[in-house]
Design a protein around this motif. Sequence first.
Motif, PDB file in Angstrom:
ATOM      1  N   LEU A 136     -10.729  29.373 -33.883  1.00 57.71           N
ATOM      2  CA  LEU A 136     -10.124  30.699 -33.747  1.00 57.71           C
ATOM      3  C   LEU A 136     -10.127  31.140 -32.286  1.00 57.71           C
ATOM      4  N   GLY A 137     -11.173  30.789 -31.556  1.00 58.94           N
ATOM      5  CA  GLY A 137     -11.233  31.102 -30.129  1.00 58.94           C
ATOM      6  C   GLY A 137     -10.128  30.415 -29.346  1.00 58.94           C
ATOM      7  N   MET A 138      -9.820  29.175 -29.712  1.00 61.83           N
ATOM      8  CA  MET A 138      -8.750  28.438 -29.053  1.00 61.83           C
ATOM      9  C   MET A 138      -7.405  29.150 -29.275  1.00 61.83           C
ATOM     10  N   LEU A 139      -7.169  29.613 -30.488  1.00 60.09           N
ATOM     11  CA  LEU A 139      -5.915  30.318 -30.783  1.00 60.09           C
ATOM     12  C   LEU A 139      -5.866  31.668 -30.065  1.00 60.09           C
ATOM     13  N   ILE A 140      -6.991  32.343 -30.011  1.00 61.69           N
ATOM     14  CA  ILE A 140      -7.056  33.633 -29.312  1.00 61.69           C
ATOM     15  C   ILE A 140      -6.820  33.435 -27.814  1.00 61.69           C
ATOM     16  N   GLU A 141      -7.333  32.351 -27.250  1.00 61.15           N
ATOM     17  CA  GLU A 141      -7.069  32.054 -25.833  1.00 61.15           C
ATOM     18  C   GLU A 141      -5.585  31.838 -25.592  1.00 61.15           C
ATOM     19  N   ASP A 142      -4.904  31.192 -26.531  1.00 63.09           N
ATOM     20  CA  ASP A 142      -3.447  31.050 -26.419  1.00 63.09           C
ATOM     21  C   ASP A 142      -2.793  32.425 -26.345  1.00 63.09           C
TER      22      ASP A 142
ATOM     23  N   LYS B 165      -4.127  35.213 -25.313  1.00 62.81           N
ATOM     24  CA  LYS B 165      -4.452  35.837 -24.025  1.00 62.81           C
ATOM     25  C   LYS B 165      -3.576  35.289 -22.902  1.00 62.81           C
ATOM     26  N   ARG B 166      -3.257  33.990 -22.961  1.00 60.81           N
ATOM     27  CA  ARG B 166      -2.413  33.401 -21.922  1.00 60.81           C
ATOM     28  C   ARG B 166      -1.013  34.015 -21.918  1.00 60.81           C
ATOM     29  N   VAL B 167      -0.493  34.337 -23.105  1.00 60.62           N
ATOM     30  CA  VAL B 167       0.828  34.977 -23.165  1.00 60.62           C
ATOM     31  C   VAL B 167       0.763  36.357 -22.527  1.00 60.62           C
ATOM     32  N   LYS B 168      -0.273  37.118 -22.851  1.00 60.70           N
ATOM     33  CA  LYS B 168      -0.418  38.451 -22.265  1.00 60.70           C
ATOM     34  C   LYS B 168      -0.530  38.361 -20.743  1.00 60.70           C
ATOM     35  N   LYS B 169      -1.329  37.420 -20.261  1.00 62.86           N
ATOM     36  CA  LYS B 169      -1.501  37.249 -18.810  1.00 62.86           C
ATOM     37  C   LYS B 169      -0.187  36.798 -18.165  1.00 62.86           C
ATOM     38  N   ALA B 170       0.506  35.887 -18.809  1.00 58.57           N
ATOM     39  CA  ALA B 170       1.783  35.410 -18.266  1.00 58.57           C
ATOM     40  C   ALA B 170       2.758  36.569 -18.119  1.00 58.57           C
ATOM     41  N   HIS B 171       2.783  37.451 -19.100  1.00 52.37           N
ATOM     42  CA  HIS B 171       3.700  38.586 -19.021  1.00 52.37           C
ATOM     43  C   HIS B 171       3.304  39.518 -17.878  1.00 52.37           C
TER      44      HIS B 171
ATOM     45  N   ILE C  37       7.010  30.662 -15.007  1.00 50.48           N
ATOM     46  CA  ILE C  37       6.184  31.375 -15.995  1.00 50.48           C
ATOM     47  C   ILE C  37       6.897  31.419 -17.344  1.00 50.48           C
ATOM     48  N   VAL C  38       8.164  31.741 -17.324  1.00 52.74           N
ATOM     49  CA  VAL C  38       8.937  31.837 -18.570  1.00 52.74           C
ATOM     50  C   VAL C  38       8.970  30.479 -19.268  1.00 52.74           C
ATOM     51  N   GLU C  39       9.288  29.433 -18.523  1.00 49.74           N
ATOM     52  CA  GLU C  39       9.405  28.107 -19.124  1.00 49.74           C
ATOM     53  C   GLU C  39       8.074  27.633 -19.709  1.00 49.74           C
ATOM     54  N   ARG C  40       7.006  27.799 -18.943  1.00 52.38           N
ATOM     55  CA  ARG C  40       5.682  27.362 -19.428  1.00 52.38           C
ATOM     56  C   ARG C  40       5.246  28.184 -20.643  1.00 52.38           C
ATOM     57  N   THR C  41       5.435  29.482 -20.583  1.00 55.77           N
ATOM     58  CA  THR C  41       5.019  30.342 -21.692  1.00 55.77           C
ATOM     59  C   THR C  41       5.797  30.005 -22.955  1.00 55.77           C
ATOM     60  N   CYS C  42       7.085  29.798 -22.842  1.00 55.88           N
ATOM     61  CA  CYS C  42       7.887  29.438 -24.007  1.00 55.88           C
ATOM     62  C   CYS C  42       7.413  28.112 -24.603  1.00 55.88           C
TER      63      CYS C  42
ATOM     64  N   GLU D 178       5.666  27.510 -28.291  1.00 53.25           N
ATOM     65  CA  GLU D 178       6.184  26.547 -29.266  1.00 53.25           C
ATOM     66  C   GLU D 178       5.063  25.664 -29.802  1.00 53.25           C
ATOM     67  N   VAL D 179       4.179  25.217 -28.930  1.00 49.72           N
ATOM     68  CA  VAL D 179       3.032  24.403 -29.362  1.00 49.72           C
ATOM     69  C   VAL D 179       2.134  25.221 -30.280  1.00 49.72           C
ATOM     70  N   HIS D 180       1.800  26.414 -29.855  1.00 50.58           N
ATOM     71  CA  HIS D 180       0.917  27.290 -30.627  1.00 50.58           C
ATOM     72  C   HIS D 180       1.494  27.556 -32.024  1.00 50.58           C
ATOM     73  N   ALA D 181       2.768  27.900 -32.074  1.00 55.91           N
ATOM     74  CA  ALA D 181       3.407  28.199 -33.361  1.00 55.91           C
ATOM     75  C   ALA D 181       3.403  26.971 -34.266  1.00 55.91           C
ATOM     76  N   GLN D 182       3.686  25.835 -33.705  1.00 57.89           N
ATOM     77  CA  GLN D 182       3.720  24.619 -34.522  1.00 57.89           C
ATOM     78  C   GLN D 182       2.337  24.292 -35.074  1.00 57.89           C
ATOM     79  N   LEU D 183       1.303  24.464 -34.271  1.00 56.89           N
ATOM     80  CA  LEU D 183      -0.062  24.224 -34.753  1.00 56.89           C
ATOM     81  C   LEU D 183      -0.395  25.141 -35.922  1.00 56.89           C
ATOM     82  N   GLU D 184      -0.069  26.402 -35.771  1.00 56.67           N
ATOM     83  CA  GLU D 184      -0.370  27.343 -36.851  1.00 56.67           C
ATOM     84  C   GLU D 184       0.456  27.029 -38.093  1.00 56.67           C
ATOM     85  N   GLU D 185       1.727  26.718 -37.921  1.00 59.42           N
ATOM     86  CA  GLU D 185       2.598  26.452 -39.065  1.00 59.42           C
ATOM     87  C   GLU D 185       2.225  25.166 -39.790  1.00 59.42           C
ATOM     88  N   GLU D 186       1.863  24.133 -39.052  1.00 58.28           N
ATOM     89  CA  GLU D 186       1.523  22.854 -39.670  1.00 58.28           C
ATOM     90  C   GLU D 186       0.125  22.836 -40.269  1.00 58.28           C
TER      91      GLU D 186
END
Length: 194
Positions: A14-20, A22-28, A46-51, A55-63
């Motif tokens: 859960l900490g790993m997902l929460i860090e993801d 936080k990275r989006v918030k920081k990127a913004h 920033i936009v390219e890396r965050t997107c 995508e990785v984060h969403a796929q991990l959660e969905e799978e």
Amino acid sequence: MATRSQSSAREELLGMLIEDHKRVKKAHRDFEKLDPESDREARTAIVERTCAELEVHAQLEEELLYPAARTKVAEDNLIDEAEVEHQSAKQLIAQIKTMNPDDPKYSASFTVLCEYVKHHVREEEGELFPQLGRSRLDWIGMLETMVSRRRELMTEMGLLDESLVADAMEDLEKNVKTPAARRSGRAAGSTGNP
């Protein structure tokens, strides 16, 4: 040799997902600080890396996470809503990827994506994660699978920093028992000596 407990694996996953998140918030925040004219390349990076990371984060959660959560949380609608929110975010990411950074709506689209993700994060961290955290999942197995799958996806997306992943994988192998090692009572990589 110390092995990871179910509770520490749960906290780590859960900490790993929460860090993801936080990275989006920081990127913004970082994106907003940069000048659209003079810092165009940095903003685009920033936009390219965050997107890609989203995508990785969403796929991990969905799978992995959402299918396991569906059987463990009381409110199925939390998972349904999360999946719909992911689909909407992925559509916005796809739209951003087709845009030129000079497009007047490029910055606005990224900002909307980040705001949308913040809303999703509030629900996930405020409702889903607490319910899931109380469930009896195989957190160690889930963590092993998620770390391995994250590595695959990050490699595919060109996001992998091999030195960081190598350290994480080494730590995982030292502290998490594989299914075979659990049956034999030894940690992965253990020689069987105390």
